[in-house]
Design a protein around this motif. Structure first.
Motif, mmCIF file in Angstrom:
data_model
loop_
_atom_site.group_PDB
_atom_site.id
_atom_site.type_symbol
_atom_site.label_atom_id
_atom_site.label_comp_id
_atom_site.label_asym_id
_atom_site.label_seq_id
_atom_site.Cartn_x
_atom_site.Cartn_y
_atom_site.Cartn_z
ATOM 1 N N MET A 187 -59.025 -1.433 -38.733
ATOM 2 C CA MET A 187 -58.706 -0.733 -37.489
ATOM 3 C C MET A 187 -58.741 0.764 -37.720
ATOM 4 O O MET A 187 -58.046 1.278 -38.590
ATOM 5 C CB MET A 187 -57.296 -1.172 -37.052
ATOM 6 C CG MET A 187 -56.830 -0.515 -35.795
ATOM 7 S SD MET A 187 -55.103 -0.882 -35.485
ATOM 8 C CE MET A 187 -54.366 0.696 -35.723
ATOM 9 N N ARG A 188 -59.570 1.467 -36.977
ATOM 10 C CA ARG A 188 -59.612 2.926 -37.092
ATOM 11 C C ARG A 188 -58.328 3.510 -36.512
ATOM 12 O O ARG A 188 -57.846 3.078 -35.475
ATOM 13 C CB ARG A 188 -60.784 3.490 -36.288
ATOM 14 C CG ARG A 188 -62.127 3.389 -36.964
ATOM 15 C CD ARG A 188 -63.167 4.139 -36.152
ATOM 16 N NE ARG A 188 -63.072 5.574 -36.332
ATOM 17 C CZ ARG A 188 -62.643 6.431 -35.418
ATOM 18 N NH1 ARG A 188 -62.247 6.006 -34.249
ATOM 19 N NH2 ARG A 188 -62.603 7.721 -35.670
ATOM 20 N N VAL A 189 -57.804 4.493 -37.209
ATOM 21 C CA VAL A 189 -56.664 5.198 -36.615
ATOM 22 C C VAL A 189 -57.049 6.650 -36.468
ATOM 23 O O VAL A 189 -57.169 7.369 -37.453
ATOM 24 C CB VAL A 189 -55.410 5.089 -37.495
ATOM 25 C CG1 VAL A 189 -54.264 5.839 -36.845
ATOM 26 C CG2 VAL A 189 -55.030 3.636 -37.704
ATOM 27 N N GLY A 190 -57.292 7.078 -35.246
ATOM 28 C CA GLY A 190 -57.638 8.475 -35.027
ATOM 29 C C GLY A 190 -56.437 9.368 -35.276
ATOM 30 O O GLY A 190 -55.294 8.931 -35.177
ATOM 31 N N ASP A 191 -56.693 10.632 -35.592
ATOM 32 C CA ASP A 191 -55.591 11.541 -35.876
ATOM 33 C C ASP A 191 -54.685 11.723 -34.671
ATOM 34 O O ASP A 191 -53.457 11.725 -34.788
ATOM 35 C CB ASP A 191 -56.135 12.917 -36.298
ATOM 36 C CG ASP A 191 -56.739 12.875 -37.671
ATOM 37 O OD1 ASP A 191 -57.842 12.318 -37.806
ATOM 38 O OD2 ASP A 191 -56.094 13.349 -38.609
ATOM 39 N N ARG A 192 -55.294 11.880 -33.486
ATOM 40 C CA ARG A 192 -54.482 12.108 -32.291
ATOM 41 C C ARG A 192 -53.518 10.961 -32.069
ATOM 42 O O ARG A 192 -52.383 11.172 -31.654
ATOM 43 C CB ARG A 192 -55.395 12.260 -31.063
ATOM 44 C CG ARG A 192 -55.511 13.678 -30.592
ATOM 45 C CD ARG A 192 -55.984 13.724 -29.160
ATOM 46 N NE ARG A 192 -54.937 13.406 -28.216
ATOM 47 C CZ ARG A 192 -54.013 14.254 -27.822
ATOM 48 N NH1 ARG A 192 -53.951 15.464 -28.310
ATOM 49 N NH2 ARG A 192 -53.106 13.874 -26.944
ATOM 50 N N VAL A 193 -53.996 9.739 -32.351
ATOM 51 C CA VAL A 193 -53.156 8.567 -32.083
ATOM 52 C C VAL A 193 -51.875 8.646 -32.898
ATOM 53 O O VAL A 193 -50.791 8.355 -32.408
ATOM 54 C CB VAL A 193 -53.941 7.278 -32.405
ATOM 55 C CG1 VAL A 193 -53.008 6.103 -32.470
ATOM 56 C CG2 VAL A 193 -55.025 7.073 -31.388
ATOM 57 N N ARG A 194 -52.013 9.076 -34.167
ATOM 58 C CA ARG A 194 -50.824 9.149 -35.004
ATOM 59 C C ARG A 194 -49.840 10.169 -34.450
ATOM 60 O O ARG A 194 -48.638 9.925 -34.367
ATOM 61 C CB ARG A 194 -51.201 9.518 -36.437
ATOM 62 C CG ARG A 194 -51.835 8.353 -37.192
ATOM 63 C CD ARG A 194 -52.053 8.682 -38.641
ATOM 64 N NE ARG A 194 -53.014 9.763 -38.815
ATOM 65 C CZ ARG A 194 -53.244 10.350 -39.974
ATOM 66 N NH1 ARG A 194 -52.609 9.979 -41.046
ATOM 67 N NH2 ARG A 194 -54.129 11.326 -40.056
ATOM 68 N N SER A 247 -48.257 8.848 -31.194
ATOM 69 C CA SER A 247 -47.205 7.855 -31.447
ATOM 70 C C SER A 247 -45.937 8.552 -31.908
ATOM 71 O O SER A 247 -44.836 8.209 -31.474
ATOM 72 C CB SER A 247 -47.654 6.860 -32.517
ATOM 73 O OG SER A 247 -48.850 6.251 -32.136
ATOM 74 N N ARG A 285 -65.124 10.735 -29.203
ATOM 75 C CA ARG A 285 -65.992 11.344 -30.210
ATOM 76 C C ARG A 285 -67.447 10.981 -29.955
ATOM 77 O O ARG A 285 -67.771 9.962 -29.348
ATOM 78 C CB ARG A 285 -65.571 10.910 -31.607
ATOM 79 C CG ARG A 285 -65.862 9.462 -31.893
ATOM 80 C CD ARG A 285 -65.126 8.992 -33.130
ATOM 81 N NE ARG A 285 -65.175 7.541 -33.176
ATOM 82 C CZ ARG A 285 -65.962 6.844 -33.993
ATOM 83 N NH1 ARG A 285 -66.765 7.478 -34.853
ATOM 84 N NH2 ARG A 285 -65.961 5.529 -33.964
ATOM 85 N N GLU A 302 -53.652 3.182 -25.095
ATOM 86 C CA GLU A 302 -54.156 4.445 -25.627
ATOM 87 C C GLU A 302 -54.478 4.308 -27.108
ATOM 88 O O GLU A 302 -55.470 4.865 -27.600
ATOM 89 C CB GLU A 302 -53.129 5.568 -25.420
ATOM 90 C CG GLU A 302 -52.986 6.022 -23.977
ATOM 91 C CD GLU A 302 -54.232 6.687 -23.421
ATOM 92 O OE1 GLU A 302 -55.052 7.187 -24.219
ATOM 93 O OE2 GLU A 302 -54.403 6.690 -22.191
ATOM 94 N N VAL A 303 -53.653 3.573 -27.839
ATOM 95 C CA VAL A 303 -53.928 3.361 -29.264
ATOM 96 C C VAL A 303 -55.246 2.616 -29.417
ATOM 97 O O VAL A 303 -56.087 2.960 -30.258
ATOM 98 C CB VAL A 303 -52.776 2.567 -29.928
ATOM 99 C CG1 VAL A 303 -53.186 2.069 -31.297
ATOM 100 C CG2 VAL A 303 -51.539 3.421 -30.017
ATOM 101 N N GLY A 337 -57.981 4.883 -28.848
ATOM 102 C CA GLY A 337 -58.076 5.794 -29.983
ATOM 103 C C GLY A 337 -58.831 5.183 -31.147
ATOM 104 O O GLY A 337 -59.525 5.876 -31.898
ATOM 105 N N GLU A 338 -58.679 3.844 -31.290
ATOM 106 C CA GLU A 338 -59.395 3.175 -32.389
ATOM 107 C C GLU A 338 -60.887 3.403 -32.282
ATOM 108 O O GLU A 338 -61.592 3.520 -33.274
ATOM 109 C CB GLU A 338 -59.139 1.669 -32.333
ATOM 110 C CG GLU A 338 -57.815 1.252 -32.894
ATOM 111 C CD GLU A 338 -57.572 -0.232 -32.661
ATOM 112 O OE1 GLU A 338 -58.561 -0.990 -32.574
ATOM 113 O OE2 GLU A 338 -56.405 -0.622 -32.562
ATOM 114 N N GLY A 341 -61.226 7.840 -30.819
ATOM 115 C CA GLY A 341 -60.472 8.931 -31.419
ATOM 116 C C GLY A 341 -61.192 9.557 -32.612
ATOM 117 O O GLY A 341 -61.984 8.911 -33.298
ATOM 118 N N VAL A 342 -60.926 10.826 -32.831
ATOM 119 C CA VAL A 342 -61.539 11.550 -33.952
ATOM 120 C C VAL A 342 -60.657 11.382 -35.179
ATOM 121 O O VAL A 342 -59.465 11.610 -35.118
ATOM 122 C CB VAL A 342 -61.675 13.048 -33.615
ATOM 123 C CG1 VAL A 342 -62.142 13.818 -34.838
ATOM 124 C CG2 VAL A 342 -62.615 13.238 -32.446
ATOM 125 N N SER A 343 -61.267 10.975 -36.286
ATOM 126 C CA SER A 343 -60.537 10.922 -37.551
ATOM 127 C C SER A 343 -61.066 12.057 -38.417
ATOM 128 O O SER A 343 -62.265 12.111 -38.728
ATOM 129 C CB SER A 343 -60.760 9.583 -38.239
ATOM 130 O OG SER A 343 -60.459 9.698 -39.613
#
Lengths: 296, 461
Positions: free
Chosen positions: A1-8, A11, B36, B410-411, B414-415, B418-420
């Motif tokens: 599961m990708r976790v984008g920075d914004r999501v962290r 949360s 992204r 939203e999570v 984001g998966e 979202g930008v990592s």
């Protein structure tokens, strides 16, 4: 599961907002002392508190009525006690007057004292409580003395009612017509005393005895009234005790719903603050490392 | 070798463009709702056409950028719109319920206390019916009670007016957003026509439509030409590059209609919830306060008319009015005119006792049967307070659970979108190396060409 920075971060922010709201809520409870800022905080509790407050006001009314009735009856009791005492004196005077060896002067002295007792009784009959005649119902006075010395009953026989409990109404005044014997035609205590005084002056032993019998009847009536008064005052006391107990229990129920227990709230506040601090710490840790630290 | 140069240049350009996209993603790591973008690379096909000699081998011409992909999941985004519409509706409802709770849900110093004090004033009067002080006390307590009921009705009026204002304001916002989305659709369509990339425009449109979902319960339908139609329950709000407008009629009740035709429209979301609330949502609240006022007024007036005042006259109406909004103590009533006596003499306070006893009598009717008194004033008020509190509490709870669901969605978005930062930096390394490699290819091709051009045919020089 990708976790984008914004999501962290998002949360973390949400968690921060939640813990902050908790802290704020408990603080407001402590400063206001009430768990219920509005009905939405505890609808059933709010409903109960509304009813309890009205119940407490109702009990306060009963207590006021009990106080008033007690004062009213208290004044009546003093008057009746005094009346009883002077009537006993009158009885003794009447017995004295039968003594064969009394001279005219002594008999006159006894007669004067009897008339004095009659006057005292007039004053006692017109005893008032806060401007109201205790023995006169709704009238302005209980008895009146006419020009020729006869005493008439001016009052009414209405009872002044006081509600002392949901189920009990107490009469706070006394029926002057009954107490002073105006319900027996012509044999009210004042007429009896006057006639007795006249007979003592005249020295008519048989007449004196006849009037003495009536005097005794009047005295017994007055003394019975003391018994009635005593039981009424007793009922007032127990009504007061019941009302006070109910007030205590209602107020305890109200406090259980409404009041903040400071000890519990302080503990909850400490826990909420801890959660807040922990959240802050975890957010601070979110971005301690990234690839940027390792690239040239 | 000339081909080789071209291949090298293609490689350089592709790497450069890819780095641009990475930079764009990194720059927008904190932009709300940003999705992204990712470069899609493809081998450049062999050049066909005139070539000297026959049987020349076909080889590819390096790399070409096929397009820039916007990383979204339209199912998640559709779910998010649905959730926002739901949240908009729940939040609007909860706001209204909480406002009512704040102004009318007090347990101390509220209406209940005013009514209680009113009965208490009559109890006081019963103790000393001839005293002006207690008579005036009854009049004052009556004015206090009437004032509290009028105030309650006014506060509901205020909340209704606020809601109406907010509805119109939000409809204005909906219209503005619709215009903006239409304009974006136009731009996106022309970019598509030019085979271009519309990623940022699409993200901006996503943002605007989310707000439209929250306000109006809008849903989205993407067309092949890149434009997207915005639909509300009442019809099509935005069709391609054309936006329709809605407006709110004056009412009551206020209705939502299309501006151009005047035909009825409909929305969900926040405006839908407010419109529904304004359409009779406060009726039962108004009715309960009216029943309270009428019950008290009728019962008190009946007993007052059966009593006599200090001058021996029969009592007049104590309260005047038709409901909660106009309840007043009879202006013609003076302290002497308070009918405390049951049998006539001023020392008789039994009528005051009777009126005070109304506290424990069932004088208030229920909305289910407005003609039959069934509850005491206190029970009626307590039920009202409980109802107000319950509505606020359950509305708040629904908002809380919907918020949690929204956060989860939203999570999930984001998966995918979202930008990592770590990921982008790794890509950056990748493209950097590719750039270096292509540059080295160019250098090597250049050297070979240099040998060919400058050194061939220079024997013995």
């Amino acid at each position: 599961m990708r976790v984008g920075d914004r999501v962290r971060y998002d949360s973390g922010l949400n968690a921060l907002r939640d813990t902050q709201r908790q802290v704020d809520r408990i603080q407001r409870q402590i400063t206001s002392g009430s768990r219920l800022q509005s009905a939405g905080d505890d609808p059933t509790g709010a409903a109960a508190v509304t009813r309890i407050r009205d119940g407490l006001a109702e009990l306060a009314s009963y207590e006021r009525n009990i106080d008033d009735a007690q004062a009213y009856l208290g004044v009546g009791e003093i008057a009746v006690t005094s009346a009883s005492n002077v009537l006993i004196r009158a009885q003794s005077l009447a017995a004295q007057s039968l003594n064969a060896g009394l001279g005219a002067a002594s008999r006159d002295g006894i007669a004067l004292e009897l008339e004095g007792i009659r006057d005292q009784l007039v004053a006692l009959a017109n005893t008032d409580y806060l401007g109201r005649p205790v023995f006169g119902g709704y009238a302005t006075s209980a008895v009146a003395v006419a020009g020729d010395g006869t005493v008439t009953f001016e009052g009414t026989t209405d009872g002044v009612q006081r509600r002392i409990s949901p189920s009990e109404v107490m009469t706070a005044n006394l029926n002057g017509e009954e107490v002073f014997g105006f319900d027996t035609a012509g044999d009210d205590v004042f007429a009896v005393l006057q006639r007795l005084a006249d007979q003592v002056r005249a020295g008519d032993a048989d007449a004196i005895r006849a009037e003495s019998v009536k005097l005794n009847e009047r005295t017994v009536t007055v003394q019975n009234m003391l018994g009635t008064l005593g039981s009424r005052i007793g009922r007032l006391e127990s009504a007061r005790t019941v009302a006070q107990d109910q007030k205590l229990s209602l107020d305890a129920r109200r406090a259980a719903i409404e009041d903040v227990d400071l000890a519990t709230a302080a503990t909850e506040l400490a826990a909420a603050n801890q959660a807040y601090e922990a959240t802050l710490l975890s957010i601070a840790r979110i971005d301690s490392m990234s690839l940027l630290d390792f690239l040239r | 070798m000339i081909d080789g140069l071209m291949i090298g240049v293609n490689g350089l350009l592709a790497a450069q463009r890819s780095l641009d996209v990475v930079a764009h993603n990194l720059a927008n790591v904190n932009t709300p709702d940003y999705a992204r973008q990712r470069v899609v690379l493809k081998e450049a096909p062999p050049v066909t056409g005139f070539r000297p000699g026959q049987g020349a081998p076909a080889y590819g011409m390096g790399v070409v950028i096929q397009g820039i992909e916007l990383m979204t999941d339209r199912f998640v985004e559709a779910s998010i719109r649905e959730q926002k519409s739901h949240m908009g509706s729940l939040t609007a409802t909860a706001d209204l319920a909480t406002r009512i709770d704040e102004v009318l849900g007090r347990t101390d110093g509220g209406l209940g206390d005013s009514v209680s004090r009113f009965w208490g004033a009559w109890d006081q009067l019963a103790l000393t019916p001839e005293l002006m002080a207690t008579r005036n006390g009854v009049l004052e307590a009556g004015q206090d009670l009437a004032g509290a009921l009028r105030e309650a009705k006014n506060m509901i009026d205020d909340v209704v007016a606020e809601a109406d204002f907010r509805l119109r304001d939000q409809v204005d916002e909906i219209n503005t957003l619709a215009e903006q989305v239409a304009r974006l659709n136009g731009e996106i369509m022309s970019v598509h026509g030019r085979q271009g990339v519309a990623g940022d425009l699409i993200t901006e449109r996503y943002r605007l439509v989310n707000r439209l979902s929250e306000l109006a319960g809008a849903s989205l339908q993407v067309n092949d030409d890149g434009s997207a139609d915005v639909l509300i329950p009442g019809g099509m709000l935005v069709g391609g590059s054309k936006a329709s407008q809605i407006e709110v009629t004056t009412g009551p009740p206020a209705e939502i209609v299309w501006s151009d035709t005047g035909l009825p429209s409909a929305t969900r979301g926040s405006t839908g919830a407010i419109r529904d609330a304004l359409d009779g949502g406060f009726d039962d609240l108004y009715e309960r306060y009216d029943l309270l006022a009428n019950g008290i007024r009728t019962a008190v007036n009946a007993l007052h008319a059966a009593g006599t005042d200090l001058d021996g006259t029969t009592g007049v109406d104590f309260f005047t009015g038709t409901g909660a909004g106009d309840l007043e103590v009879n202006a013609a009533l003076t302290a002497r005119g308070v009918a405390a006596s049951a049998s006539g003499p001023s020392a008789d306070g039994n009528q005051a006792v009777a009126i005070g006893s109304l506290r424990v009598q069932a004088i208030i009717a229920d909305p289910s049967d407005p003609t039959t008194p069934v509850a005491t004033a206190s029970a009626s008020i307590s039920n009202l307070v409980a109802e107000i509190g319950r509505r606020a509490q359950s509305a708040e709870r629904r908002v809380e659970s919907a918020t949690a669901i929204g956060a989860d969605l939203e999570v999930r978005r984001g998966e995918i979108s979202g930008v990592s930062v770590d990921e982008e930096l790794t890509d950056m390394l990748r493209f950097q190396r590719a750039y270096e490699a292509s540059a080295r290819v160019l250098t090597s091709m250049d050297q070979m060409l240099d040998t060919l051009i400058n050194r061939v045919g220079v024997v013995g020089r």
